[in-house]
Design an enzyme around this catalytic site. Sequence first.
Site, PDB file in Angstrom:
ATOM      1  N   ASP A 251       8.582 -17.435   9.724  1.00 25.69           N
ATOM      2  CA  ASP A 251       8.832 -16.335   9.745  1.00 25.69           C
ATOM      3  C   ASP A 251       9.155 -15.945   8.277  1.00 25.69           C
ATOM      4  OD1 ASP A 251      11.477 -13.623  10.997  1.00 25.69           O
ATOM      5  OD2 ASP A 251      10.125 -13.943   9.463  1.00 25.69           O
TER       6      ASP A 251
ATOM      7  N   ASN B 127      -0.280  -1.058   5.209  1.00 23.75           N
ATOM      8  CA  ASN B 127      -1.536  -0.944   5.197  1.00 23.75           C
ATOM      9  C   ASN B 127      -1.549   0.819   4.046  1.00 23.75           C
ATOM     10  OD1 ASN B 127      -0.024   2.180   5.910  1.00 23.75           O
ATOM     11  ND2 ASN B 127       0.847   1.084   7.493  1.00 23.75           N
TER      12      ASN B 127
ATOM     13  N   GLY C  31       3.870  -5.581  12.888  1.00 18.82           N
ATOM     14  CA  GLY C  31       4.030  -7.122  12.523  1.00 18.82           C
ATOM     15  C   GLY C  31       4.348  -7.113  11.585  1.00 18.82           C
ATOM     16  N   VAL C  32       3.642  -8.294  10.339  1.00 15.91           N
ATOM     17  CA  VAL C  32       4.752  -8.286   9.989  1.00 15.91           C
ATOM     18  C   VAL C  32       4.938  -7.593   8.744  1.00 15.91           C
ATOM     19  CG1 VAL C  32       2.964  -8.763   7.842  1.00 15.91           C
ATOM     20  CG2 VAL C  32       4.742 -10.404   7.535  1.00 15.91           C
ATOM     21  N   ASP C  33       4.690  -6.222   9.047  1.00 14.13           N
ATOM     22  CA  ASP C  33       5.097  -5.215   7.839  1.00 14.13           C
ATOM     23  C   ASP C  33       6.738  -4.676   7.812  1.00 14.13           C
ATOM     24  OD1 ASP C  33       3.328  -1.893   6.602  1.00 14.13           O
ATOM     25  OD2 ASP C  33       5.199  -3.004   6.226  1.00 14.13           O
TER      26      ASP C  33
ATOM     27  N   GLY D 244      -3.940 -10.232  12.374  1.00 14.07           N
ATOM     28  CA  GLY D 244      -3.244  -9.166  13.341  1.00 14.07           C
ATOM     29  C   GLY D 244      -4.016  -8.044  13.925  1.00 14.07           C
TER      30      GLY D 244
ATOM     31  N   TYR E  21      -5.422  -6.003  11.771  1.00 18.72           N
ATOM     32  CA  TYR E  21      -6.717  -5.904  11.649  1.00 18.72           C
ATOM     33  C   TYR E  21      -8.081  -6.399  11.894  1.00 18.72           C
ATOM     34  CZ  TYR E  21      -4.845  -1.908   7.645  1.00 18.72           C
ATOM     35  OH  TYR E  21      -3.790  -1.227   7.548  1.00 18.72           O
TER      36      TYR E  21
END
Length: 192
Positions: free
Chosen positions: A20, A34, A42-44, A133, A135
Amino acid sequence: MAGPLSKNLQGCTLTVCQGDLTRQTVDAIVNAANSSLMGGGGVDGAIHKAGGPAILEECLQIRKTQGGCAAGEAVITSGGRLAAQYVIHTVGPIWRGGGNNEAKILTNAYRNSLQLAVDYGLKTVAFPSISTGAYGYPVEEAAKVALSAVLDFLRRRSENPPQNSESNLSEVRFVLFDPHTLNTYKSELESL
Ligand code: APR
């Protein structure tokens, strides 16, 4: 969970592991953001959730001064409550088939993130698999671009070393979230 792989390239340890990203104890983790810098999934989403509101507040400040973050560019905020001191936010390309400069933009995202890290004198940086992911960038292609972008960055720096050797990276880590992505990045690292 398949094990990590590390290689020493140009005096820097490149590590590929599964885990993680928000739990990495490094100087900076890199967010697959973005252009709005307003967070997402997601990771954001994981980074904002784990790091707390300070990160978004700093992103809003950046929006005020320079607007958002163009694809391939990178900005830096504190890490909020994260173990990492900083978060470098970069925006990868949205995959549109490969004919829209996606590889160049992805290369820039890695390169500009590393450049920000050395500008801040950081030594350890951890990346997710940017753009693979939401994108939609094919993982095999993205892994090739990612690792060659990092290797190219390290090579250029060892060819013309910076004045203060302090700002040399000691570790670049790829923290992947699933076994397929891990194995793809591992075989790419092995081939370097
Ligand atoms: N740690 C490490 N990797 C993670 C984590 C995590 N906690 N969460 C997700 N990932 C992985 C995904 O499995 C994928 O392999 O990060 C990789 C990148 O996927 P995304 O987070 O969807 O990023 P990306 O494809 O670049 O799309 C960015 O998605 O979340 C939104 O706001 C973001 O609009 C932007 C877009």
